[in-house]
Design a protein around this motif. Structure first.
Motif, PDB file in Angstrom:
ATOM      1  N   GLY A  64     -44.494  90.397 -29.542  1.00  0.00           N
ATOM      2  CA  GLY A  64     -44.669  89.066 -30.125  1.00  0.00           C
ATOM      3  C   GLY A  64     -45.801  89.029 -31.128  1.00  0.00           C
ATOM      4  O   GLY A  64     -46.571  89.984 -31.266  1.00  0.00           O
ATOM      5  N   ASP A  65     -45.896  87.918 -31.844  1.00  0.00           N
ATOM      6  CA  ASP A  65     -46.948  87.741 -32.843  1.00  0.00           C
ATOM      7  C   ASP A  65     -48.241  87.284 -32.184  1.00  0.00           C
ATOM      8  O   ASP A  65     -48.227  86.458 -31.278  1.00  0.00           O
ATOM      9  CB  ASP A  65     -46.543  86.698 -33.888  1.00  0.00           C
ATOM     10  N   VAL A  66     -49.354  87.842 -32.641  1.00  0.00           N
ATOM     11  CA  VAL A  66     -50.680  87.465 -32.172  1.00  0.00           C
ATOM     12  C   VAL A  66     -51.523  87.161 -33.402  1.00  0.00           C
ATOM     13  O   VAL A  66     -51.552  87.944 -34.346  1.00  0.00           O
ATOM     14  CB  VAL A  66     -51.334  88.604 -31.356  1.00  0.00           C
ATOM     15  N   THR A  67     -52.199  86.027 -33.413  1.00  0.00           N
ATOM     16  CA  THR A  67     -53.072  85.656 -34.517  1.00  0.00           C
ATOM     17  C   THR A  67     -54.507  85.986 -34.149  1.00  0.00           C
ATOM     18  O   THR A  67     -54.998  85.567 -33.110  1.00  0.00           O
ATOM     19  CB  THR A  67     -52.947  84.159 -34.843  1.00  0.00           C
ATOM     20  N   ILE A  68     -55.158  86.749 -35.003  1.00  0.00           N
ATOM     21  CA  ILE A  68     -56.545  87.160 -34.790  1.00  0.00           C
ATOM     22  C   ILE A  68     -57.399  86.492 -35.845  1.00  0.00           C
ATOM     23  O   ILE A  68     -57.093  86.554 -37.036  1.00  0.00           O
ATOM     24  CB  ILE A  68     -56.693  88.691 -34.887  1.00  0.00           C
ATOM     25  N   GLN A  69     -58.470  85.850 -35.414  1.00  0.00           N
ATOM     26  CA  GLN A  69     -59.373  85.193 -36.345  1.00  0.00           C
ATOM     27  C   GLN A  69     -60.428  86.197 -36.793  1.00  0.00           C
ATOM     28  O   GLN A  69     -61.063  86.854 -35.977  1.00  0.00           O
ATOM     29  CB  GLN A  69     -60.051  84.003 -35.679  1.00  0.00           C
ATOM     30  N   THR A  70     -60.610  86.338 -38.097  1.00  0.00           N
ATOM     31  CA  THR A  70     -61.650  87.206 -38.617  1.00  0.00           C
ATOM     32  C   THR A  70     -62.871  86.358 -38.948  1.00  0.00           C
ATOM     33  O   THR A  70     -62.745  85.213 -39.359  1.00  0.00           O
ATOM     34  CB  THR A  70     -61.178  87.949 -39.878  1.00  0.00           C
ATOM     35  N   VAL A  71     -64.046  86.930 -38.750  1.00  0.00           N
ATOM     36  CA  VAL A  71     -65.295  86.201 -38.967  1.00  0.00           C
ATOM     37  C   VAL A  71     -66.128  86.969 -39.976  1.00  0.00           C
ATOM     38  O   VAL A  71     -66.374  88.159 -39.807  1.00  0.00           O
ATOM     39  CB  VAL A  71     -66.072  86.058 -37.630  1.00  0.00           C
ATOM     40  N   GLU A  72     -66.562  86.292 -41.036  1.00  0.00           N
ATOM     41  CA  GLU A  72     -67.425  86.921 -42.021  1.00  0.00           C
ATOM     42  C   GLU A  72     -68.846  87.021 -41.482  1.00  0.00           C
ATOM     43  O   GLU A  72     -69.249  86.244 -40.623  1.00  0.00           O
ATOM     44  CB  GLU A  72     -67.433  86.108 -43.310  1.00  0.00           C
TER      45      GLU A  72
END
Length: 132
Positions: A64-72
């Protein structure tokens, strides 16, 4: 708190996918694969989609799709304190400690160590302690 949960999910996905270097060296008695042995079947690669919102990454690992948040990287009020705390716990890094939550009375910092691990600390009213 929502950002911390997303970060925990991102770290868990990263560890499960094997994308972080653990720095663990196997002992000599562990057998290695040779040309005479059949190679294991290749696992399907995770697909990265570019149609996610800015600051997010969507990965499909077959289940399945997983959304990962990237942090600057952002420095915060207690970045220098967290860097000293990290050195006391055996973590040294060139990039320094970055703020991963919003500024406020409780802040969470992350620092990438040279040995491939990540040091995280929580600071409440400028009193910092490592997160476990």
């Amino acid at each position: 708190m929502k950002n911390v949960r997303r970060l925990g999910l991102a770290v868990a996905v990263c560890v499960l996918a094997g994308c972080s270097s653990t720095g663990i060296k196997l002992p000599d008695w562990v057998p290695s694969f040779t040309a005479s042995q059949s190679a294991p079947a290749p696992e399907p690669q995770a697909k990265v989609r570019n149609n996610a919102a800015p600051g997010e990454l969507t990965v499909n690992d077959g289940s399945g799709d997983v959304t990962i948040q990237t942090v600057e990287f952002r420095s915060g009020t207690s970045s220098a304190t967290v860097e000293r705390l990290a050195r006391r716990h055996g973590c040294s890094g060139a990039t320094g400690a970055g703020l991963i939550t919003d500024k406020g009375p409780v802040e969470v910092y992350r620092m990438k160590c040279d040995n491939g691990t990540t040091f995280m600390a929580q600071c409440e009213l400028r009193q910092c302690r490592p997160m476990r």
